[in-house]
Motif scaffolding. Sequence first.
Motif, PDB file in Angstrom:
ATOM      1  N   ASN A 253       0.804  -1.221   0.000  1.00  0.00           N
ATOM      2  CA  ASN A 253       0.000   0.000   0.000  1.00  0.00           C
ATOM      3  C   ASN A 253       0.836   1.270   0.000  1.00  0.00           C
ATOM      4  O   ASN A 253       0.297   2.364   0.053  1.00  0.00           O
ATOM      5  CB  ASN A 253      -0.920   0.041   1.226  1.00  0.00           C
ATOM      6  CG  ASN A 253      -1.848  -1.154   1.307  1.00  0.00           C
ATOM      7  OD1 ASN A 253      -1.974  -1.774   2.359  1.00  0.00           O
ATOM      8  ND2 ASN A 253      -2.491  -1.500   0.216  1.00  0.00           N
ATOM      9  N   LYS A 254       2.154   1.130  -0.037  1.00  0.00           N
ATOM     10  CA  LYS A 254       3.030   2.291   0.067  1.00  0.00           C
ATOM     11  C   LYS A 254       3.001   3.140  -1.195  1.00  0.00           C
ATOM     12  O   LYS A 254       2.655   2.681  -2.273  1.00  0.00           O
ATOM     13  CB  LYS A 254       4.469   1.833   0.328  1.00  0.00           C
ATOM     14  CG  LYS A 254       4.671   1.125   1.645  1.00  0.00           C
ATOM     15  CD  LYS A 254       6.137   0.757   1.843  1.00  0.00           C
ATOM     16  CE  LYS A 254       6.319   0.039   3.181  1.00  0.00           C
ATOM     17  NZ  LYS A 254       7.737  -0.247   3.474  1.00  0.00           N
ATOM     18  N   HIS A 255       3.391   4.396  -1.014  1.00  0.00           N
ATOM     19  CA  HIS A 255       3.592   5.262  -2.176  1.00  0.00           C
ATOM     20  C   HIS A 255       4.547   4.547  -3.127  1.00  0.00           C
ATOM     21  O   HIS A 255       5.590   4.030  -2.710  1.00  0.00           O
ATOM     22  CB  HIS A 255       4.196   6.585  -1.718  1.00  0.00           C
ATOM     23  CG  HIS A 255       4.231   7.631  -2.782  1.00  0.00           C
ATOM     24  ND1 HIS A 255       5.128   7.587  -3.831  1.00  0.00           N
ATOM     25  CD2 HIS A 255       3.477   8.754  -2.982  1.00  0.00           C
ATOM     26  CE1 HIS A 255       4.932   8.629  -4.618  1.00  0.00           C
ATOM     27  NE2 HIS A 255       3.943   9.356  -4.125  1.00  0.00           N
ATOM     28  N   PRO A 256       4.213   4.478  -4.433  1.00  0.00           N
ATOM     29  CA  PRO A 256       5.039   3.710  -5.374  1.00  0.00           C
ATOM     30  C   PRO A 256       6.503   4.118  -5.407  1.00  0.00           C
ATOM     31  O   PRO A 256       7.382   3.266  -5.543  1.00  0.00           O
ATOM     32  CB  PRO A 256       4.356   3.965  -6.716  1.00  0.00           C
ATOM     33  CG  PRO A 256       2.934   4.209  -6.360  1.00  0.00           C
ATOM     34  CD  PRO A 256       2.961   4.944  -5.063  1.00  0.00           C
ATOM     35  N   MET A 257       6.789   5.413  -5.277  1.00  0.00           N
ATOM     36  CA  MET A 257       8.188   5.828  -5.281  1.00  0.00           C
ATOM     37  C   MET A 257       8.917   5.294  -4.057  1.00  0.00           C
ATOM     38  O   MET A 257      10.109   4.982  -4.117  1.00  0.00           O
ATOM     39  CB  MET A 257       8.289   7.352  -5.352  1.00  0.00           C
ATOM     40  CG  MET A 257       7.960   7.928  -6.715  1.00  0.00           C
ATOM     41  SD  MET A 257       9.144   7.425  -8.006  1.00  0.00           S
ATOM     42  CE  MET A 257      10.597   8.310  -7.468  1.00  0.00           C
ATOM     43  N   ARG A 258       8.234   5.192  -2.946  1.00  0.00           N
ATOM     44  CA  ARG A 258       8.848   4.600  -1.758  1.00  0.00           C
ATOM     45  C   ARG A 258       9.123   3.120  -1.989  1.00  0.00           C
ATOM     46  O   ARG A 258      10.195   2.600  -1.623  1.00  0.00           O
ATOM     47  CB  ARG A 258       7.926   4.778  -0.548  1.00  0.00           C
ATOM     48  CG  ARG A 258       8.484   4.205   0.754  1.00  0.00           C
ATOM     49  CD  ARG A 258       9.747   4.942   1.173  1.00  0.00           C
ATOM     50  NE  ARG A 258      10.320   4.396   2.387  1.00  0.00           N
ATOM     51  CZ  ARG A 258      11.423   4.862   2.958  1.00  0.00           C
ATOM     52  NH1 ARG A 258      12.062   5.890   2.398  1.00  0.00           N
ATOM     53  NH2 ARG A 258      11.898   4.337   4.058  1.00  0.00           N
ATOM     54  N   ALA A 259       8.169   2.431  -2.594  1.00  0.00           N
ATOM     55  CA  ALA A 259       8.354   1.003  -2.880  1.00  0.00           C
ATOM     56  C   ALA A 259       9.526   0.790  -3.829  1.00  0.00           C
ATOM     57  O   ALA A 259      10.318  -0.150  -3.651  1.00  0.00           O
ATOM     58  CB  ALA A 259       7.065   0.431  -3.465  1.00  0.00           C
ATOM     59  N   ILE A 260       9.659   1.652  -4.838  1.00  0.00           N
ATOM     60  CA  ILE A 260      10.767   1.542  -5.775  1.00  0.00           C
ATOM     61  C   ILE A 260      12.097   1.749  -5.058  1.00  0.00           C
ATOM     62  O   ILE A 260      13.057   0.992  -5.255  1.00  0.00           O
ATOM     63  CB  ILE A 260      10.602   2.567  -6.919  1.00  0.00           C
ATOM     64  CG1 ILE A 260       9.438   2.156  -7.826  1.00  0.00           C
ATOM     65  CG2 ILE A 260      11.885   2.692  -7.739  1.00  0.00           C
ATOM     66  CD1 ILE A 260       9.073   3.197  -8.856  1.00  0.00           C
ATOM     67  N   ARG A 261      12.153   2.762  -4.223  1.00  0.00           N
ATOM     68  CA  ARG A 261      13.395   3.061  -3.511  1.00  0.00           C
ATOM     69  C   ARG A 261      13.799   1.895  -2.599  1.00  0.00           C
ATOM     70  O   ARG A 261      14.967   1.510  -2.534  1.00  0.00           O
ATOM     71  CB  ARG A 261      13.231   4.343  -2.706  1.00  0.00           C
ATOM     72  CG  ARG A 261      13.125   5.595  -3.570  1.00  0.00           C
ATOM     73  CD  ARG A 261      12.677   6.789  -2.755  1.00  0.00           C
ATOM     74  NE  ARG A 261      13.649   7.136  -1.740  1.00  0.00           N
ATOM     75  CZ  ARG A 261      14.738   7.871  -1.947  1.00  0.00           C
ATOM     76  NH1 ARG A 261      15.002   8.318  -3.168  1.00  0.00           N
ATOM     77  NH2 ARG A 261      15.562   8.154  -0.974  1.00  0.00           N
TER      78      ARG A 261
END
Length: 489
Positions: A253-261
């Motif tokens: 459920n995380k912000h996608p940019m956070r998941a990518i990082r």
Amino acid sequence: MKILKYFLILSVIFSASCSDYLDINKDPNSSDAINPEYLFNYGVIAFSANRNGGDGSIPLGFGSQIWATGWSEGWGTGSEDTYEFSVYTLNNTWSAVYVNTGKNLNQAIQIAENSVPKQSNAKAQCMIMQAYNFYQGTTLFGDMPFTEALKLDISEPKFDTQKDVLEGIIKMLDDAIDEVDLNSSLKIDDYFYGGDMERWIKAAKSLKFRTLMLMVDADNTKEAAIKTMLIDGGMISSTEDEMIFPFIDKTGNKHPMRAIREKYYGPSGIEDMFPGKSLVDIMNLHSDPRRPVYFRFGYTNEEETTLETNYIGCEATVDRIKNEPGATSFFNGDVIWAGDKGDEIFTYSEQLLLEAEAQIRFNNDLSKGRELFEDALEASCTRWGITTDLTEFKKTYPEFTSTSVALKAIYEEFWVDQMVRPGEAWTNWRRSGTIGNEIPALSAPENAKEGGAGIENMFRRYTTPPDVSSANPNAPEDVQFYDRLWFDK
């Protein structure tokens, strides 16, 4: 490798987000009896996941120059900052409009319309969200299927002109507002407003206002409608009215940019995207209090124990300076892309900036424009948790003594305020001035993919995805990244 990375992360985001946010055991596209709320929520999740992920955010950040790759210290040469966009980026972004979001919302609209009793509010919510979906699509691709889109009996829909798409979006929003029944309890308990239809009406009017502002340079008849909306109001008027999708800081459920990082940077903290020079220079000029929120200082020694004391942006297609005085700043990713950072679909500060621009351009009211501009600065800083007095910050901007001075400040603030939304920042840049006079001033990066004459060699649109061009004979031919869209004058 990067292309595969984009493809995989989007797949993870879409599948994880939908299954985690929504506890549904059926395929929402397989049953015409499903509650429209489920389809609406699937569509919304897909919309925000794409906007903020590897296909809908990173390429636009690099291509627009609001972010920078840092080249050998980052993504490497020959990528989005030189206008070479992955086939996955183009196809996935197009599919996000028509399949992941558009199809679900369209089916939800049909179900709400045919329900007994009719679910007018649910239909209105879906129509407003669909308008946002197509607005995003046309600002990227220009001409696209609209009137014949999402119709199962049409396999090769015609491509409507961008003008007609934007006119259709305005009509869709007006029709949605007319559908609203404030006395009915039948509505979607949505992620944005919890079914508060008065706030949905405000969101619809704000998108209509944004659309008119996008169109007015190409169609000056829209000026009258803009003036009327300024008088009538009823648009987003507070932080409580903002349209923000609430990502949650937990797996799936995380912000996608956070998941990518987290997935690709790991505990080492490797960074491979940097704030663009155009962004940092504007903020430095005004000693902007958002700088320590947006950025982290670069390191000045190999041991990474000493930090720069200046905020320094990275130019497009240039190797960033690393571990020595003058080192390029980093993005403050833990803050601006926190796991629970919401998708800012429409903010109060954006509304204020649009109104400030409109008051100056169409009512010649520099005083009102200045008041709204300063309110926008306050709203943006507040959204980032900045509570210090902003009096001196506001004084760093020149008095609005002329239209040109005022608009320069406003367009620069769009660039700063919408930094985490590069698509919106880039769209406002494209409409900020005639070719070669946009604000902020940018130029084609060294080694950028070539095309067009002179200043035309700039990134101005996504090209039609190859899968679309090969499957639909109505698709425009020979579309190039430097071709201006209808609104871009």
